[in-house]
Write a protein that holds these residues in place. Structure first.
Motif, PDB file in Angstrom:
ATOM      1  N   GLY A 293      47.579  37.385  42.907  1.00 25.28           N
ATOM      2  CA  GLY A 293      47.969  38.936  43.253  1.00 25.28           C
ATOM      3  C   GLY A 293      46.911  39.908  42.539  1.00 25.28           C
ATOM      4  N   TRP A 294      46.366  39.583  41.341  1.00 22.36           N
ATOM      5  CA  TRP A 294      45.146  40.256  40.981  1.00 22.36           C
ATOM      6  C   TRP A 294      43.847  39.987  41.590  1.00 22.36           C
ATOM      7  CZ3 TRP A 294      47.523  43.612  38.120  1.00 22.36           C
ATOM      8  CH2 TRP A 294      48.555  43.444  37.514  1.00 22.36           C
ATOM      9  N   ILE A 295      43.733  38.741  42.136  1.00 20.92           N
ATOM     10  CA  ILE A 295      42.359  38.587  42.839  1.00 20.92           C
ATOM     11  C   ILE A 295      42.776  39.346  44.184  1.00 20.92           C
ATOM     12  CG2 ILE A 295      41.237  36.595  44.313  1.00 20.92           C
ATOM     13  CD1 ILE A 295      41.769  34.846  41.993  1.00 20.92           C
ATOM     14  N   ALA A 296      43.840  39.426  44.884  1.00 20.89           N
ATOM     15  CA  ALA A 296      44.155  39.920  46.180  1.00 20.89           C
ATOM     16  C   ALA A 296      43.784  41.504  45.752  1.00 20.89           C
ATOM     17  CB  ALA A 296      45.434  39.648  46.472  1.00 20.89           C
ATOM     18  N   LEU A 297      44.190  42.238  44.651  1.00 22.17           N
ATOM     19  CA  LEU A 297      43.735  43.505  44.369  1.00 22.17           C
ATOM     20  C   LEU A 297      42.446  43.719  44.075  1.00 22.17           C
ATOM     21  CD1 LEU A 297      46.797  44.305  41.767  1.00 22.17           C
ATOM     22  CD2 LEU A 297      46.186  45.692  43.880  1.00 22.17           C
ATOM     23  N   ALA A 298      41.561  42.841  43.722  1.00 22.23           N
ATOM     24  CA  ALA A 298      40.261  42.878  43.663  1.00 22.23           C
ATOM     25  C   ALA A 298      39.564  42.788  44.889  1.00 22.23           C
ATOM     26  CB  ALA A 298      39.842  41.894  42.652  1.00 22.23           C
ATOM     27  N   LEU A 299      40.011  42.099  45.798  1.00 21.27           N
ATOM     28  CA  LEU A 299      39.452  41.999  47.271  1.00 21.27           C
ATOM     29  C   LEU A 299      39.630  43.278  48.080  1.00 21.27           C
ATOM     30  CD1 LEU A 299      41.036  38.353  48.522  1.00 21.27           C
ATOM     31  CD2 LEU A 299      38.540  39.130  47.899  1.00 21.27           C
ATOM     32  N   VAL A 300      40.570  43.912  47.749  1.00 21.64           N
ATOM     33  CA  VAL A 300      40.624  45.378  48.391  1.00 21.64           C
ATOM     34  C   VAL A 300      39.371  46.202  48.167  1.00 21.64           C
ATOM     35  CG1 VAL A 300      41.992  47.419  48.745  1.00 21.64           C
ATOM     36  CG2 VAL A 300      43.214  45.175  48.582  1.00 21.64           C
ATOM     37  N   VAL A 301      39.032  46.038  46.685  1.00 19.96           N
ATOM     38  CA  VAL A 301      37.927  46.891  46.378  1.00 19.96           C
ATOM     39  C   VAL A 301      36.789  46.215  46.764  1.00 19.96           C
ATOM     40  CG1 VAL A 301      36.772  47.854  44.191  1.00 19.96           C
ATOM     41  CG2 VAL A 301      39.108  47.534  44.201  1.00 19.96           C
ATOM     42  N   PHE A 302      36.561  44.854  46.573  1.00 18.32           N
ATOM     43  CA  PHE A 302      35.332  44.040  47.094  1.00 18.32           C
ATOM     44  C   PHE A 302      35.005  44.315  48.590  1.00 18.32           C
ATOM     45  CE2 PHE A 302      34.265  40.503  49.567  1.00 18.32           C
ATOM     46  CZ  PHE A 302      33.064  40.108  48.971  1.00 18.32           C
ATOM     47  N   SER A 303      36.268  44.580  49.295  1.00 16.01           N
ATOM     48  CA  SER A 303      35.956  44.723  50.898  1.00 16.01           C
ATOM     49  C   SER A 303      35.775  46.189  51.266  1.00 16.01           C
ATOM     50  CB  SER A 303      37.187  44.454  51.686  1.00 16.01           C
ATOM     51  OG  SER A 303      38.305  45.375  50.998  1.00 16.01           O
TER      52      SER A 303
END
Length: 310
Positions: free
Chosen positions: A226-236
């Protein structure tokens, strides 16, 4: 050469399955953040979806009902977050963290009688003539329906956000909620619907782990996804297409560390298990250096409290 081909096929297939839960959760959170809401409770919603989906699927024998139940569970968690932050104006960061802790505890309590119970995983779809192709056959044409649904959600979310009036309104609310309210748009209602969508997507992401990727229920089985998914939003930089690339990247890192362990390389297993999270940190550090791009793409009202009478 033939050995490389035989090796790459399963690796690519595994990469897609590892990326699928990240893709669902990150796309849901992207829509939420585009509306101006920051929900850090993705991990908790994923765990709720994982345990409820597993319980329903194991009880009924239907993985379809399991995914539906997981979406409802995630939606209910999202509704709780929405009531607290949008209705009662609670702090979004603190409420999101509390939602994660609540999801961890609730899933452990509800699922304690289901730990370790096996279940039939979701069947793979086979396309005659295509699934048997070398390398790309099993990876692209031998996956289960949820992998294809996740891939289809990328253009669907992009179309909704950038090609529909509803998506334009949602983005307007995220950019300037005061102006959107002045134009007569129901800011709270729009944000609440976005939060519900994000919750349902996180619930499906969690259920994919317990019904297909594992398939079994274990406490805290999301393991930080879930935390990686949050980071993915910023990454994208809040763009759906880049979410897909990021999910593939982190899915590939996850599978790579498993294969390294499986081939017996003299590397501590603890270090290899750190790789997906280390990659997340390194990517975020690299992205954070481009402050101008983040400010340009991040919703201007992200995390800001809105009150209709304010």
């Amino acid at each position: 050469m033939s050995e490389v081909v035989v090796f790459l096929g399963p690796v690519l297939a595994a990469m897609l399955t590892a990326a699928t839960p990240l893709l669902f959760a990150a796309l849901g959170e992207l829509v939420v953040e585009k509306s101006g809401v920051l929900n850090l409770g993705v991990e908790g919603m994923m765990l709720a979806g994982a345990v409820i989906g597993f319980m329903v699927a194991a009880s009924t024998g239907s993985s379809t009902l399991g995914f539906v139940a997981a979406a409802v569970a995630g939606l209910a968690m999202g509704a709780l977050f929405g009531v607290l932050t949008l209705g009662l104006l609670a702090n979004q960061v603190a409420t999101g963290l509390a939602l994660t802790l609540f999801g961890v505890g609730l899933s452990a309590l509800v699922g304690q009688g289901w730990v370790g119970r096996p279940i039939q995983d979701v069947p793979e779809l086979r396309i005659p003539g295509l699934t048997d192709l070398p390398v790309i056959g099993p990876a692209l044409f031998g996956q289960d329906a949820l992998v294809y649904l996740g891939l289809a959600m990328v253009p669907a979310v992009h179309w909704f956000l950038f090609s529909t009036r509803a998506g334009l309104v949602l983005r307007a609310v995220g950019e300037n909620h005061a102006a959107a309210h002045a134009l007569g748009y129901k800011v709270v209602r729009i944000r609440f619907l976005a939060v519900l969508f994000g919750g349902a997507m996180s619930g499906i992401a969690g259920a994919y782990l317990s019904l297909d990727y594992t398939p079994m229920w274990a406490e805290n089985m999301t393991a930080g996804r879930g935390w990686i998914a949050l980071a993915l939003v910023v990454f994208s930089t809040w763009k759906p297409g880049r979410v897909l690339l990021g999910a593939w990247l982190f899915g590939g890192v996850t599978i790579a560390q498993l294969h390294v362990q499986g081939h017996g390389f003299a590397v501590p297993s603890q270090l290899l298990s750190m790789l997906p999270y280390l990659a997340t940190i390194l990517v975020l550090v690299a992205i954070s250096r481009d402050v101008a791009r983040i400010r340009l793409n991040a919703p201007a009202c992200l995390g800001k409290v809105f009150h209709p009478d304010g």
